[in-house]
Structures are given as C-alpha cells and as structure tokens.
Design a protein around this motif. Structure first.
Motif, PDB file in Angstrom:
ATOM      1  N   UNK A   1       5.508   1.046  12.579  1.00  9.45           N
ATOM      2  CA  UNK A   1       4.282   1.036  13.002  1.00  9.45           C
ATOM      3  C   UNK A   1       4.249   1.975  12.901  1.00  9.45           C
ATOM      4  N   UNK A   2       5.329   3.171  13.647  1.00  7.64           N
ATOM      5  CA  UNK A   2       4.670   4.459  14.194  1.00  7.64           C
ATOM      6  C   UNK A   2       4.960   4.924  12.993  1.00  7.64           C
ATOM      7  N   UNK A   3       6.299   4.921  11.901  1.00  7.77           N
ATOM      8  CA  UNK A   3       6.537   5.310  10.934  1.00  7.77           C
ATOM      9  C   UNK A   3       5.756   5.483  10.395  1.00  7.77           C
ATOM     10  N   UNK A   4       5.001   4.509   9.817  1.00 14.49           N
ATOM     11  CA  UNK A   4       4.360   4.069   8.993  1.00 14.49           C
ATOM     12  C   UNK A   4       2.784   4.839   9.431  1.00 14.49           C
ATOM     13  N   UNK A   5       2.475   5.148   9.918  1.00 15.74           N
ATOM     14  CA  UNK A   5       1.316   5.327  10.111  1.00 15.74           C
ATOM     15  C   UNK A   5       1.241   6.680  10.181  1.00 15.74           C
ATOM     16  N   UNK A   6       2.524   7.139  10.588  1.00 15.59           N
ATOM     17  CA  UNK A   6       2.010   8.565  10.717  1.00 15.59           C
ATOM     18  C   UNK A   6       2.530   9.525   9.067  1.00 15.59           C
ATOM     19  N   UNK A   7       3.673   8.121   8.382  1.00 11.66           N
ATOM     20  CA  UNK A   7       3.212   8.927   6.934  1.00 11.66           C
ATOM     21  C   UNK A   7       2.286   8.602   6.319  1.00 11.66           C
ATOM     22  N   UNK A   8       1.319   7.434   6.636  1.00 13.35           N
ATOM     23  CA  UNK A   8       0.548   7.399   5.585  1.00 13.35           C
ATOM     24  C   UNK A   8      -0.565   9.039   5.905  1.00 13.35           C
TER      25      UNK A   8
ATOM     26  N   UNK B   1      -6.315  -6.589   1.253  1.00 14.44           N
ATOM     27  CA  UNK B   1      -4.807  -5.572   0.282  1.00 14.44           C
ATOM     28  C   UNK B   1      -5.429  -4.729  -0.589  1.00 14.44           C
ATOM     29  N   UNK B   2      -6.249  -4.666  -1.292  1.00 15.33           N
ATOM     30  CA  UNK B   2      -6.517  -4.090  -2.094  1.00 15.33           C
ATOM     31  C   UNK B   2      -7.610  -2.832  -1.142  1.00 15.33           C
ATOM     32  N   UNK B   3      -8.091  -2.708  -0.427  1.00 18.30           N
ATOM     33  CA  UNK B   3      -8.598  -1.721   0.627  1.00 18.30           C
ATOM     34  C   UNK B   3      -7.291  -0.778   1.930  1.00 18.30           C
ATOM     35  N   UNK B   4      -6.311  -1.423   1.193  1.00 18.77           N
ATOM     36  CA  UNK B   4      -5.370  -1.234   1.921  1.00 18.77           C
ATOM     37  C   UNK B   4      -4.447   0.768   1.600  1.00 18.77           C
ATOM     38  N   UNK B   5      -4.322   1.153   2.115  1.00 12.45           N
ATOM     39  CA  UNK B   5      -3.230   2.175   1.563  1.00 12.45           C
ATOM     40  C   UNK B   5      -1.437   1.956   1.381  1.00 12.45           C
ATOM     41  N   UNK B   6      -1.545   1.160   2.590  1.00 12.46           N
ATOM     42  CA  UNK B   6      -0.362   0.720   2.974  1.00 12.46           C
ATOM     43  C   UNK B   6       0.116  -0.709   4.020  1.00 12.46           C
TER      44      UNK B   6
ATOM     45  N   UNK C   1       2.332   0.704  -4.305  1.00 11.05           N
ATOM     46  CA  UNK C   1       1.268   0.151  -2.806  1.00 11.05           C
ATOM     47  C   UNK C   1       3.256   0.818  -1.490  1.00 11.05           C
ATOM     48  N   UNK C   2       2.702   1.183  -0.912  1.00  8.71           N
ATOM     49  CA  UNK C   2       3.896   1.276  -0.321  1.00  8.71           C
ATOM     50  C   UNK C   2       3.708   0.457   0.852  1.00  8.71           C
ATOM     51  N   UNK C   3       5.305   0.058   1.167  1.00 13.13           N
ATOM     52  CA  UNK C   3       5.453  -1.196   2.332  1.00 13.13           C
ATOM     53  C   UNK C   3       6.298  -1.557   3.182  1.00 13.13           C
ATOM     54  N   UNK C   4       6.662  -1.831   4.455  1.00 12.33           N
ATOM     55  CA  UNK C   4       7.482  -2.329   5.313  1.00 12.33           C
ATOM     56  C   UNK C   4       7.503  -3.703   5.486  1.00 12.33           C
ATOM     57  N   UNK C   5       8.656  -4.048   5.536  1.00  9.88           N
ATOM     58  CA  UNK C   5       8.405  -5.619   6.136  1.00  9.88           C
ATOM     59  C   UNK C   5       9.973  -5.016   7.624  1.00  9.88           C
ATOM     60  N   UNK C   6       9.497  -6.861   8.058  1.00  8.23           N
ATOM     61  CA  UNK C   6      10.028  -6.810   9.188  1.00  8.23           C
ATOM     62  C   UNK C   6      10.003  -8.546   9.482  1.00  8.23           C
ATOM     63  N   UNK C   7      11.731  -9.199   9.660  1.00 12.01           N
ATOM     64  CA  UNK C   7      11.734  -9.936  10.072  1.00 12.01           C
ATOM     65  C   UNK C   7      12.249 -10.948  11.632  1.00 12.01           C
ATOM     66  N   UNK C   8      11.651 -11.819  11.622  1.00 10.13           N
ATOM     67  CA  UNK C   8      12.028 -12.284  12.998  1.00 10.13           C
ATOM     68  C   UNK C   8      13.387 -13.066  12.626  1.00 10.13           C
TER      69      UNK C   8
ATOM     70  N   UNK D   1       1.698  -2.994  15.721  1.00 12.44           N
ATOM     71  CA  UNK D   1       0.152  -2.439  15.227  1.00 12.44           C
ATOM     72  C   UNK D   1       0.283  -1.021  16.999  1.00 12.44           C
ATOM     73  N   UNK D   2       0.770  -1.709  18.102  1.00  9.66           N
ATOM     74  CA  UNK D   2       0.482  -0.124  18.846  1.00  9.66           C
ATOM     75  C   UNK D   2       1.164   1.093  18.258  1.00  9.66           C
ATOM     76  N   UNK D   3       2.442   0.719  17.818  1.00 13.84           N
ATOM     77  CA  UNK D   3       3.162   1.316  17.286  1.00 13.84           C
ATOM     78  C   UNK D   3       1.642   2.459  16.456  1.00 13.84           C
ATOM     79  N   UNK D   4       1.519   2.292  15.756  1.00 13.79           N
ATOM     80  CA  UNK D   4       0.477   2.145  14.315  1.00 13.79           C
ATOM     81  C   UNK D   4      -0.427   2.878  14.893  1.00 13.79           C
ATOM     82  N   UNK D   5      -0.416   2.742  15.848  1.00 14.04           N
ATOM     83  CA  UNK D   5      -1.834   2.902  16.392  1.00 14.04           C
ATOM     84  C   UNK D   5      -2.279   3.874  17.761  1.00 14.04           C
TER      85      UNK D   5
END
Length: 155
Positions: free
Chosen positions: A143-150, A51-56, A90-97, A25-29
């Motif tokens: 987060x930064x890459x997704x937000x910047x790409x969007x 989800x319907x309101x999201x662009x990614x 819908x563009x998506x990314x996934x992270x897994x711990x 969230x910090x990276x995306x913001x």
C-alpha cells in the motif's frame, strides 16, 4: 494540487484477509502521503464509476479453489465493459492470500487485467501457506509503495 485516487478492491471474508486489507490501506494512508485519497471497497459494492475515478487500483483476493474469489470475479464481470476503453494503462497491483501456491489465482486475475490493458506496477504479492504475521508488513509495504508512487507521479 489535485488529489489522486487510489482504489483498493479487496475481498476480505475472514479476520486474516480483513487484516491484510486494512494493512494495505494503512500503508497507503501513511503520513508521508500528501496528495492521495485512499478508498477501500468490497468487490460486491464496487462500481464502474469507482474504477473510472481511480488513478491506480490495488486488487486483493483469497485463493478459492485455485482461483480468485467469486466476489472479485463478480467485480470484474460488472466493470469490464464499462471500463474497457476508458481505463487502459491504469496502474494496478495485486495481492493474494493463498493457502496453496496462488498460481491459478494469479493467472485468472492477470488474464482479465490483460484484457482491460491495465499496467502492473509490480509482481503480485502472494502470501502463501499457513498464516504468518509477516503478511501484514508485506501488505502495508504494498500500500505504501503504490500510494507513494502515485503521489510522486511515478505511476
């Protein structure tokens, strides 16, 4: 310009997974992101309308017994049919711990998003093994890459 919406749906049951979600969230913001509104919602609270309101969307989950968390699976169970025909591409990314290798978790999520016909923006980020502080930097970058790409209209 109309704000684009980046939705983060991440199960964060521990201090480490919460720190990862906060890093995404910090990276995306970040300060260079001008036209993207970021919203982080726990999977059990997320609704089809979110989800319907999201662009990614960025999905996050710990590896639980070799698969995604039950909370993320519940999210998919509730949004699948309401979103199926309306969120294709819908563009998506996934992270897994992942305490182990994350293979089963990755496969389980990818099976569902393939059915939804969502479009992966990048390979999943799999943070494997024992905890490393470097995971937070990787999550922030995601987060930064997704937000910047969007923001730039690339996704």
């Amino acid at each position: 310009m109309t704000l684009k919406r980046l939705l983060i749906v991440a199960h964060a049951p521990s201090a480490n997974t919460l720190a990862m979600r906060d890093a995404v969230q910090r990276g995306a913001s970040g300060p260079d992101i001008e036209n993207v509104a970021v919203q982080a919602i726990a999977p059990l609270a997320a609704r089809p309308d979110d989800v319907l309101a999201a662009n990614a969307i960025i999905l996050g989950t710990p590896e639980n017994l070799g698969t995604m968390s039950g909370a993320l699976k519940d999210f998919f169970d509730r949004i699948y049919y309401p979103c199926l025909e309306r969120t294709q591409g819908l563009p998506y990314a996934l992270y897994i711990r992942a305490g182990h290798d994350g293979t089963g978790t990755r496969r389980a999520v990818q099976t569902i998003v393939t059915g939804l016909r969502w479009r992966a923006v990048r390979e999943p980020l799999v943070c494997r093994g024992g905890w490393q502080d470097a995971f937070l930097g990787e999550c922030e970058e995601l987060g930064a890459v997704m937000a910047a790409s969007l923001d730039a209209g690339l996704i």
